[in-house]
Design a protein around this motif. Structure first.
Motif, PDB file in Angstrom:
ATOM      1  N   ASN A 150      69.713  35.023  37.073  1.00  0.00           N
ATOM      2  CA  ASN A 150      69.317  34.948  35.648  1.00  0.00           C
ATOM      3  C   ASN A 150      70.158  35.925  34.738  1.00  0.00           C
ATOM      4  N   ASP A 151      70.774  35.541  33.796  1.00  0.00           N
ATOM      5  CA  ASP A 151      71.278  36.526  32.606  1.00  0.00           C
ATOM      6  C   ASP A 151      70.307  37.222  31.966  1.00  0.00           C
ATOM      7  N   VAL A 189      64.072  33.502  37.774  1.00  0.00           N
ATOM      8  CA  VAL A 189      63.304  32.395  37.256  1.00  0.00           C
ATOM      9  C   VAL A 189      64.092  31.008  37.107  1.00  0.00           C
ATOM     10  N   GLU A 190      63.582  29.993  37.625  1.00  0.00           N
ATOM     11  CA  GLU A 190      64.071  28.642  37.582  1.00  0.00           C
ATOM     12  C   GLU A 190      63.235  27.687  36.728  1.00  0.00           C
ATOM     13  N   ALA A 211      65.093  33.876  30.822  1.00  0.00           N
ATOM     14  CA  ALA A 211      64.009  34.397  31.674  1.00  0.00           C
ATOM     15  C   ALA A 211      63.431  35.900  31.013  1.00  0.00           C
ATOM     16  N   PRO A 212      62.859  35.681  29.698  1.00  0.00           N
ATOM     17  CA  PRO A 212      62.518  37.064  29.066  1.00  0.00           C
ATOM     18  C   PRO A 212      61.335  37.681  29.695  1.00  0.00           C
ATOM     19  N   GLU A 213      60.351  36.807  30.570  1.00  0.00           N
ATOM     20  CA  GLU A 213      59.327  37.240  31.171  1.00  0.00           C
ATOM     21  C   GLU A 213      59.814  38.338  32.437  1.00  0.00           C
ATOM     22  N   ARG A 214      61.199  37.775  33.064  1.00  0.00           N
ATOM     23  CA  ARG A 214      61.619  38.748  34.146  1.00  0.00           C
ATOM     24  C   ARG A 214      62.209  39.771  33.306  1.00  0.00           C
ATOM     25  N   ASP A 215      62.570  39.848  32.377  1.00  0.00           N
ATOM     26  CA  ASP A 215      63.299  41.070  31.858  1.00  0.00           C
ATOM     27  C   ASP A 215      62.123  41.956  31.550  1.00  0.00           C
TER      28      ASP A 215
END
Length: 192
Positions: free
Chosen positions: A61-62, A5-6, A70-74
């Motif tokens: 992303n960390d 996510v950027e 990027a909580p949506e990625r997690d």
């Protein structure tokens, strides 16, 4: 294949992005990548409709639990780990993907020094690149460590009961030219 996510602050936009190096790696390995958006409802629909044969969690992303944005990625990638485990679908986590596997199965991460933009040997005798600031010095069951760096950071993991769930901390896509040992490893890990 997951995407980073950027955040584009000037226009208030969040974008899913994937280095073009991943497409080259996928082509060299002989698989067709499907970049997954960081929107869980869409990912669920894509998995149901297309039934992919493997999952690759890419880097970048960390994790949100460690200050990442990027909580949506997690959320998407935690779901993918569970989906792959239940469906016996091969999953390989690269760098952040390996960190997410560690986190998912209860291993806390910590800041590590000397692992950004360097090459270093592993306990296996292989030399790999390194681009990460987070890592672990041990892993908790059901994961097992397969390789360590000289300073004791876990560099490769596998799930003991679900060996089709694996992770490595280095970036095979960043070698130019791509290394044959990495291509062979990825084909084997994703059972291609």
């Amino acid at each position: 294949m997951t995407q980073r996510v950027e955040r584009i602050a000037e226009i208030g936009e969040r974008r899913d992005a994937l280095s073009q190096e991943w497409a080259a790696l996928a082509e060299a390995c002989g698989f067709l990548p499907l970049p997954l958006p960081n929107r869980l409802s869409t990912v669920r629909a894509l998995l149901e409709a297309l039934k992919p044969e493997g999952v690759l969690l890419t880097g970048g992303n960390d994790l949100a639990a460690y200050g990442g944005d990027a909580p949506e990625r997690d959320e998407t990638e935690h779901f993918l780990i569970d989906w792959a485990a239940e469906g016996r679908v091969p999953l390989l986590g690269v760098c952040r993907g390996a960190q997410l596997l560690l986190d998912h199965f209860g291993t806390p991460l910590q800041r590590v020094e000397g692992h950004i933009r360097v090459e270093h040997p592993l306990s296996t005798g292989e030399t790999v690149n390194s681009f990460h600031g987070w890592g672990a010095l041990a892993c908790r069951p059901p994961l097992e460590a397969l390789a360590w760096s000289g300073d004791g950071v876990v560099e490769a993991v596998r799930h003991r009961d679900c060996p089709w769930l694996q992770g490595v901390m280095y970036h095979p896509e960043r070698y130019h030219p791509l290394r044959e040992q990495d291509l062979s490893f990825i084909r084997e890990a994703l059972q291609l």
